[in-house]
Design a protein around this motif. Sequence first.
Motif, short mmCIF file in Angstrom:
data_model
loop_
_atom_site.label_atom_id
_atom_site.label_comp_id
_atom_site.label_asym_id
_atom_site.label_seq_id
_atom_site.Cartn_x
_atom_site.Cartn_y
_atom_site.Cartn_z
N ARG A 126 -4.02 -6.07 1.88
CA ARG A 126 -3.54 -6.54 3.18
C ARG A 126 -4.62 -6.41 4.24
O ARG A 126 -4.83 -7.31 5.05
CB ARG A 126 -2.31 -5.73 3.61
N HIS A 145 9.15 -1.40 -3.10
CA HIS A 145 9.76 -0.33 -3.90
C HIS A 145 9.52 -0.51 -5.40
O HIS A 145 9.75 0.41 -6.17
CB HIS A 145 11.26 -0.22 -3.60
N ASN A 182 -0.21 7.64 3.53
CA ASN A 182 1.01 7.57 2.74
C ASN A 182 1.31 6.13 2.35
O ASN A 182 1.79 5.36 3.17
CB ASN A 182 2.16 8.17 3.55
N PHE A 204 -3.85 3.59 5.13
CA PHE A 204 -3.27 4.85 5.58
C PHE A 204 -3.05 5.82 4.43
O PHE A 204 -3.11 5.45 3.26
CB PHE A 204 -1.94 4.59 6.29
N HIS A 234 9.06 -6.61 -3.89
CA HIS A 234 9.09 -5.77 -2.69
C HIS A 234 8.36 -4.46 -2.99
O HIS A 234 8.25 -4.07 -4.15
CB HIS A 234 10.54 -5.49 -2.28
N ALA A 291 4.76 4.58 3.23
CA ALA A 291 5.14 4.26 4.61
C ALA A 291 4.29 3.16 5.20
O ALA A 291 4.58 2.65 6.26
CB ALA A 291 5.03 5.50 5.48
N SER A 292 3.20 2.78 4.51
CA SER A 292 2.28 1.86 5.17
C SER A 292 2.56 0.40 4.84
O SER A 292 1.89 -0.48 5.36
CB SER A 292 0.84 2.23 4.86
N LEU A 293 3.55 0.14 3.99
CA LEU A 293 3.95 -1.25 3.76
C LEU A 293 5.39 -1.40 4.19
O LEU A 293 6.22 -0.53 3.91
CB LEU A 293 3.82 -1.61 2.27
N ASN A 294 5.70 -2.50 4.88
CA ASN A 294 7.06 -2.72 5.34
C ASN A 294 7.99 -2.89 4.13
O ASN A 294 7.83 -3.81 3.34
CB ASN A 294 7.11 -3.97 6.21
N PRO A 295 8.99 -1.97 3.99
CA PRO A 295 9.82 -1.99 2.78
C PRO A 295 10.65 -3.26 2.61
O PRO A 295 11.11 -3.55 1.53
CB PRO A 295 10.73 -0.77 2.95
N ARG A 296 10.83 -4.02 3.69
CA ARG A 296 11.72 -5.19 3.60
C ARG A 296 10.98 -6.49 3.35
O ARG A 296 11.59 -7.54 3.25
CB ARG A 296 12.53 -5.32 4.88
N HIS A 297 9.65 -6.45 3.34
CA HIS A 297 8.90 -7.69 3.14
C HIS A 297 8.31 -7.75 1.74
O HIS A 297 7.89 -6.74 1.20
CB HIS A 297 7.77 -7.78 4.16
N THR A 298 8.24 -8.96 1.17
CA THR A 298 7.60 -9.10 -0.13
C THR A 298 6.10 -8.93 0.04
O THR A 298 5.57 -9.05 1.14
CB THR A 298 7.85 -10.49 -0.73
N ARG A 318 4.49 -11.87 1.66
CA ARG A 318 4.59 -11.94 3.11
C ARG A 318 3.61 -10.97 3.77
O ARG A 318 3.01 -11.29 4.80
CB ARG A 318 6.03 -11.63 3.53
#
Lengths: 574, 301
Positions: free
Chosen positions: A464, A450, A397, A395, A448, A400-407, A410
């Motif tokens: 991914r 960030h 951005n 994507f 993560h 926004a395209s990776l879940n911020p809470r997952h390593t 994962r």
Amino acid sequence: MLTVSDLCIEFDSPDGMKEVVRNANLKIKGKEIVAVVGESGAGKSTIGNAIAGMIAPPGKITAGDIKFNGTFLGRLSDKEYEDIRGNEIACIFQNPMTALNPLETVGRQIIETPMAKLALTRQDATVKAKSLLSQVGFDDPERIMSSYPHELSGGMLQRAVIAIALSCDPSLLIADEPTTALDVSLRSEIVSLLSKIAEEKGIGVLLITHDMGVVCEAAHRIYIMRRGEIVEQGNADDILAAPQHAYTRNLIKSVPTNTGKNNRMYEPEPSEQSEENFLSLFRTAGSGKPLKPVKKAPEFGVCVKDLSVSFSLSRGLSGISSKKMFNALNSVSFDIPQGCVFGVVGGSGSGKTTLARVIAGLQAPTTGQVDFSKFHRTADAAKHHHERSSVQMVFQNPYASLNPRHTVLRQLTEAPINVRKMQHDEAEERARKLIEAVGLSAQDLKKHPHAFSGGQLQRISIARALSMEPTLLICDEPTSALDVTVQASVLNLLKDLNEKLGLTIVFISHDLPVCRHMCDHIIVMNNGAICEQGDALKILDAPQHPFTQHLIDSAPTFKPPGLNKDQLYSNTAP
Amino acid sequence: MTFPLPQATRQWKEKLQAGFRAFAGDKTALACLTLVGGYVFFAVFAPIIAPQDPQDLAQIELIDARLPPLSLGASSFFILGSDALGRDIFSMTLYGLRISLTVALISATGALVFGAAAGLTAAYLGGWVNAVIMRVVDIFLSLPAILIALLFIAVFGRGVENTIIAILAVQWTHYARAMNAAAAGEINKDYVLAAKLLGLSKPRIMFGHILPNCLAPIFVIFAVQLGYVIAIEASLSFLGLGLPVTQPSLGSLVADGQEFLLSGAYWMSLIPGFVLLLLVFAMNVVGDRIRVLQNPQLQRR
């Protein structure tokens, strides 16, 4: 006219004071367009804000002076500053859609400032507003005066904003990324308007931008900024032709050119990748056989037939859609040959992203179909197209395209374990190979999102997508949110995937030079329909359709004077 | 996963510490948090602290009835007085607090789980499912909370479980609506589209991907609503419709004592009432502080 000397600006952050601008020295004369160029976070907007007196806490000017027409701006009170801002120094910003008050007509917003600051009567201000609007290129100022902002397009709004900025006859205009939020086809128009104003009215323009094309077209002098410092300055022609500082050289070399074709883009810091890793990526669990043909096979492709997508415009009380429709795609037909990079080019709102979503299966077409039966070669594979997640997407951005809470681990293993029923150990081993293949290290798996920069995140996104061994990868503006020196690493990675693995890539972009370097085949889209399709170089060099011609003519292009870019490339190309 | 994640846990610890430091920036909120902590301590250790077990008839002497605070009775010293049956008000209040807090925590948690699941499902499935669930939420929210609770008690009867169900019925809508809004914002983000493309199952995307990114507003609502939940339970018990007589909560204690108010035995009602008032007040201040900290825009004011 304006002299900035030894300016230092710091921001108070939880980790102590952070220096955003360090010892900046800058001069602007009348009639002159001075460009401050740099990547995101270089501190270029902060300098602009400091000159306009808009540094708010937690920011602070810690040293240096800004001298404007003989007054030291740093010593003024807020009230005295207000007289200068708007009167003497005017600003225009990135997004014209949010710069105007949506509840008032454009005319009211233009006459407001001169009435307050120059004490003009309403009649005089209106006369002045009309002449300003015709100066910025409107044929019918009266209609524009009585329009509300939502009735005008982005390019028209930005011209209206420029008219407002000029309404009090300023001697300095600060333009902070004035073209970035606009459609490519409008950028040249705004840039040449700024040049014209500077020339005719004798105004000095501080042009803050990251777009080398814009710089190349308008700037007289350039300041190159990096991490808060001005690393190089001088006449535009000199710097563009013979950059002295290593960073400037990298910056200029990273910009894709508009001539010829280079399969590999210049990368300032190439990442290490091993061939072996690449080839081992696409082995099915256990069998050890490469899954993909490495050759291009144009006869096997994805067939898109008469595809139309309509969205309903209003929603009823029940949340169920009503009758008013908007056609995002209008019977679009084309073939995506297997093993090639297929470019989709067009302005914003042309239906590019909708097309990508339909091909990916995220959006159902209203009519028509996307046929994968030839693409998969066997009927069985085509039948299980969706279960096998054969189409993956990267994507625009990366934040926004990776879940911020997952390593990262994962993100790379969840789908292989849960969808492909892979063993944990095997999935982790593959994740390690994937992350190394995209140029990051196995250490990064524990982090993560960030903890990464935009370019790194985009490479993780690609990893991914690859974790599912897709047969088709859709990249929706994969580099338009990235800095130009980072862009190359992502584009080269995609190119490698295409060439070494034979991965078919649909590459969506508005950036024509990038498309020239990436794509074998392109389609040009406008208002949900295809205007032109065929070989990429043929279309870009000799466009037939008027819209394609307009698109190519209106994008600001980067042509370094007196410098043969092919020579630059030949030094670095493998 | 075989990778240990010490870094992540350390981050959590640092985040918690930073959060606490920010919380402590408001002295009133800090005092209220301490107060809430004290309440929890008294509730948990009620059986140890209380001088008398109000349920144990052997410990109660009828001769000690209606003793004012700070009087020495036949069985023990009554620091906060005794009620019409000779039970120690201090002990009764401690046990009442214990019951009130337990019921409130269980029903608020239940409401959070049920409401969040409903809101998330509605947002993810969209279309008519969303329309139906969210209109039910609207209907519940348009009626006064106590009315809905009374309706449920009228249908199911009194008792601990039914009180919890009644409060859950009142409260779940807040979580459903907040969750629905938060999830609707997350659902169109690219990482959710990417998860769909990877072929992950619906429950996995909903609970593994979207839910963790929507939890912040949910926990804020929990903190803010906990005070109201205690108040609703107390109201029900005061009306004689909440918890059974055998398990008197703070609300029932106020109700039991009120008939003696006019005859001068003020302590039976006023003491549990004051304890209740202070508890709800402290919880609201703490919840409000958490809400402010979660919203940077409110913080700046």
